[in-house]
Scaffold this active site. Structure first.
Site, PDB file in Angstrom:
ATOM      1  CG  LEU A   1      13.584 -27.365 -18.116  1.00  0.00           C
ATOM      2  CD1 LEU A   1      12.937 -28.199 -19.097  1.00  0.00           C
ATOM      3  CD2 LEU A   1      13.463 -25.837 -18.530  1.00  0.00           C
TER       4      LEU A   1
ATOM      5  CG  ASP B   1      -0.479 -36.655 -14.862  1.00  0.00           C
ATOM      6  OD1 ASP B   1      -1.503 -36.047 -14.495  1.00  0.00           O
ATOM      7  OD2 ASP B   1       0.739 -36.472 -14.517  1.00  0.00           O
TER       8      ASP B   1
ATOM      9  N   GLY C   1      13.084 -36.172  -8.820  1.00  0.00           N
ATOM     10  CA  GLY C   1      14.430 -35.975  -9.305  1.00  0.00           C
ATOM     11  C   GLY C   1      13.938 -34.565 -10.127  1.00  0.00           C
TER      12      GLY C   1
ATOM     13  CG  ASN D   1      10.780 -36.787  -2.622  1.00  0.00           C
ATOM     14  OD1 ASN D   1      12.112 -36.876  -2.512  1.00  0.00           O
ATOM     15  ND2 ASN D   1      10.053 -37.236  -1.630  1.00  0.00           N
TER      16      ASN D   1
END
Length: 890
Positions: free
Chosen positions: A234, A367, A240, A238
């Site tokens: 999906l 976030d 993962g 950097n």
């Protein structure tokens, strides 16, 4: 993603402009080896963020087995000492990241995965030296921490990795025509040096016997009975990947969130694994809330950690925004706008309730942005990505957030989420909150427009956060007041806009530098600051054609930089030497222009057919120089503001057409026509899409210009065939528009899109009627007047669409001259106020991605200047033909 990573890399060193990473202000954290005198018999050099040490007299081979060493910031100094000592003993050249700050930045989650973790690179001269040094490093660095380098093979349990690749900068074209790093095949050919996230070898390279145990260990470590089968990726970063997977026994679909140890560092220095376990703790505390995915545990596979979460069926809020946004879909009727506004209000209210539920359990989300919200088929919302979810009163964990949506540092947890919620609400109404990252007052300007356009009352939207933020007051700053004045009258203040844009361009000039003259898109650094799209050539062209002063030292800079460019990589009209040659010729540097074009013609021809980087653009430059009226003088007069707009300084001694250049242009035109008609000339590929710069419309423009010079009738047939190929990419769009369909995207722009196609089609129709082509033009013109355009630039933004719309309004040949810009063009021009930022007497223009400002032709101030010049010119001055010449450096 590669484009985003490249952009992020060029945001490191400067908060105003895209900047070369080498200019990072990292002096305080430089490693001693970067500062100290090099060892006796060694030479030091710097390139970008890297420092190299090379034994004197040693010339590394073109390619071979190279060694990478990774590290974590806390242990980097000692790792560098050990590795440098062994390199000196073995007399092997090496390079290293020059500072702790550079290491942290290159380990950031937004950087390229293929380069993640690389702290040192070693260049052994041959295979025996490589094997000896690799073994010595594996012993000396055993047990030291460092991220796994995905593209390499690990040696033992040390942070030592190896791969076969290029040592020197070699380049070739890949199957798509892009210039990429190269390896030399045993038969002498240059082939792409693939640098992805899987260890692979060129077909002709054999694995030394000493490496086979490490290959076997790698394979064994990856097969540990993990119970999930990955169906598709999906997302990658950097830190993962994120994968959709299915349990092998139960068939349950889940999402796997991968975290790589020591990778994806954030501002606090936390790695991906730290954030993954923080997310696991948060989801466990929030279990049972329908706005949060269920968590199924954490698994470790090999060195990687995986958080197993509930799979949420649906789309992201960002995808919903792209699909629904009323300003680019339909006729924008009051009913349609009201329906969209109601949808935004409903989404915002559901998000507010979700955040309240999270806050009630003592956590903040931290976030919030459209990509972190999933919309289920029934319209309910689920928040995802809880990496920064922590206690409401946690002062240590930093906030995340997209540009313009992140609360000021120090904002308490619940207030920070409310700040982001209000910014997200505004983003759904006008998706430009990145502009608040440059100037917080922009949010107020955008909010006033959104409230008026969607008919929202003063109480609409989430409550204002109790801190300065988007929409916190009704008053703007002095910069926004300046911008408002420039666009406030019945007609924009063209003269004031010109002065501000010119002041901004001049203020950014850096003739003392050798890598760039004007700030522009990151791609400009790849051309040495020369190219028309993103370098000095495009800016000087815009200045000359708008009658502005071109400083002699700027012409000198462009001439010198273009001559320094590697002639083996000449580029094309917009990205290389042919475009620079046209600009220098117009500025009086005839001899230099011809030398640059000769270099381009001597290089292997580009495989692409287009105008942007390919053969059509190079042939157009050859045609223009072949028929240029320049004198042979190599001195360049200053082009003053009193020069006629659109003309160069007067030059005596007109020359006759150059037969060699004219023949080259005709020969290329024949090859391109054969390609359009279904033949496949060797090494030549057709564009995958349509448009002036990236499609076959640029090929048609070449044919039409050649027709004007030669009168050969086959050229008109060829232009029509090329345009009909581009017309096949055009499709009906929302609100009666006609746009180029490119997968799921619909495009109007000048580089790729129907706007550029329509300009060339209008020129063709002046020679020959064509009902199919003529029938597309009204829909294209309608599209060029769209109210919302995300970026302001010339080739993929509002400035280009403004100029195209105005040119398409010009009457057919023989009709009375067109008047001033039409009302929809003026309305669209006023909306440039969303993007322009005033700084004193300067106007700054955000480039592609809106993250930094740009002065270049394609994305920045030079392109906006050129576009507004066509709107402010005398009626009838810029029809399609005149605009096409302006856009193609004529």
């Amino acid at each position: 993603m590669p484009r985003l990573q490249e952009t992020q890399l060029h945001c490191l060193a400067d908060r105003r402009y895209y900047e070369a990473p080498a200019r990072l202000r990292d002096e305080a954290t430089r490693y001693p080896l970067d500062r100290a005198e090099p060892p006796d018999g060694w030479v030091r050099a710097g390139a970008g963020l890297w420092t190299s040490l090379i034994p004197a007299g040693v010339v590394p081979p073109e390619q071979g087995w190279k060694i990478h060493v990774s590290t974590v910031p806390a242990g980097a100094g000692r790792t560098l000492e050990i590795t440098a000592r062994l390199c000196r003993e073995h007399r092997v050249p090496f390079k290293f990241l020059r500072s702790e700050q550079a290491l942290r930045l290159m380990s950031d989650k937004h950087m390229k995965r293929s380069g993640s973790g690389k702290f040192l690179t070693l260049y052994p001269p041959d295979e025996p030296s490589f094997l000896r040094l690799a073994e010595a490093l594996a012993v000396a660095l055993k047990g030291r921490p460092g991220p796994y380098i995905l593209s390499d093979l690990r040696i033992g349990s040390a942070p030592v990795f190896v791969r076969y690749g290029a040592f020197r900068a070699l380049w070739c074209r890949d199957e798509h025509g892009a210039t990429v790093p190269a390896l030399r095949h045993p038969d002498g050919r240059l082939v792409p040096d693939t640098r992805d996230v899987v260890f692979r070898l060129p077909a002709w390279v054999k694995v030394p016997a000493e490496l086979r145990p490490h290959l076997a260990a790698r394979a064994a470590a990856r097969d540990d009975g993990f119970p999930y089968t990955v169906e598709r990726a999906l997302q990658f970063s950097n830190a993962g990947g994120i994968y959709l997977a299915r349990h092998r026994e139960t068939g349950r679909r889940v999402v796997l969130r991968e975290a790589r140890p020591h990778s994806g560092l954030d501002r606090a220095g936390d790695d991906a694994v730290t954030r993954l376990h923080r997310e696991h703790r948060a989801l466990t505390r929030l279990a049972g809330l329908d706005c949060v995915p269920a968590v199924h545990g954490v698994r470790r596979v090999w060195e990687h950690h995986f958080l197993v979460e509930e799979y949420i069926e649906g789309t992201t809020l960002l995808e919903e925004l792209v699909t629904r946004y009323a300003m680019v879909h339909g006729d924008r009727s009051p009913a349609e706008l009201a329906a969209y506004g109601a949808w935004v209000a409903g989404v915002t209210e559901r998000l507010r309730r979700a955040l309240d539920a999270i806050h009630a359990r003592g956590l903040r989300f931290g976030d919030l942005h459209p990509s972190n919200v999933m919309v289920r088929p029934d319209g309910s919302l689920v928040l995802v990505d809880f990496e920064y979810a922590t206690d409401l009163d946690d002062p240590a964990t930093p906030l995340a957030g997209a540009p313009g949506m992140q609360a000021p540092a120090g904002t308490p947890g619940a207030a920070a989420d409310r700040y982001a919620l209000r910014a997200l609400w505004l983003h759904l109404l006008i998706p430009l909150t990145e502009m608040a990252h440059h100037d917080r007052d922009k949010a107020r300007t955008l909010e006033r427009w959104a409230r008026a356009r969607f008919g929202l009352g003063p109480d609409a939207g989430p409550p204002r956060p109790a801190l300065p933020g988007p929409g916190s007051t009704d008053e703007g700053g002095t910069g926004e007041a300046t911008v408002a004045r420039l666009f406030g009258g019945p007609v924009p203040d063209w003269a004031g806009l010109r002065r501000g844009l010119l002041a901004g361009i001049r203020a950014g000039a850096t003739p003392e530098r050798t890598d760039r003259l004007f700030p522009g898109d990151p791609a400009g650094f790849g051309s040495g600051g020369v190219c028309a799209a993103h370098g000095a050539a495009g800016v000087l062209h815009a200045l000359r054609r708008t009658g502005a002063e071109v400083a002699p030292e700027w012409v000198e800079w462009l001439s010198g930089a273009a001559l320094r460019r590697d002639p083996a990589r000449p580029g094309g009209l917009y990205d290389g030497l042919p475009g620079a040659a046209l600009v220098l010729d117009a500025l009086g540097r005839r001899a230099t222009a011809r030398e640059l074009l000769d270099r381009a013609l001597a290089a292997p021809p580009a495989p692409s057919a287009d105008l942007l980087t390919g053969r059509a653009g190079t042939a157009l430059a050859a045609l223009r120089l072949a028929t240029s009226a320049s004198s042979a003088s190599t001195t360049s007069p200053s082009v003053s503001a009193t020069a006629a707009a659109g003309g160069a300084a007067a030059r005596p001694g007109a020359t006759r057409p150059d037969p060699a250049l004219l023949e080259y242009a005709l020969r290329t035109a024949r090859e391109l026509d054969a390609l359009v008609r279904g033949d496949r000339p060797a090494g030549l590929t057709a564009p995958a899409s349509a448009g002036l710069l990236r499609g076959l419309s640029g090929v048609a423009l070449l044919h039409l210009e050649l027709l004007a010079h030669t009168g050969e009738s086959w050229l008109l047939d060829a232009a029509g065939a090329a345009l009909r190929r581009d017309a096949a990419h055009c499709a009906p769009g929302p609100g009666g528009t006609v746009q180029v369909r490119d997968g799921r995207r619909h495009l109007l722009y000048l580089d790729q899109g129907s706007g550029g196609f329509a300009l060339v089609a209008r020129e063709y129709l002046a020679h020959r009627p064509d009902a199919e082509l003529a029938g597309l033009l009204p829909g294209v013109r309608r599209g060029c007047g769209l109210e919302f355009v995300r970026e302001p630039g010339l080739v993929t933004g509002r400035a280009g669409l403004l100029a195209a719309a105005h040119a398409l309004d010009a009457p057919d040949a023989g009709a009375p001259q067109a008047g001033a810009p039409r009302p929809d063009v003026l309305a669209s021009a006023r909306n440039l106020a969303w993007h322009l930022v005033a700084d004193g007497d300067r106007l700054l223009v955000p480039g592609a991605g809106l993250l930094r400002f740009s002065a270049d032709l394609a994305t920045g101030a030079a392109g906006v200047l050129l576009s507004l010049h066509t709107l402010a010119a005398a009626p009838g001055a810029y029809g399609p033909g005149e605009l096409l010449r302006l856009l193609t450096l004529g």
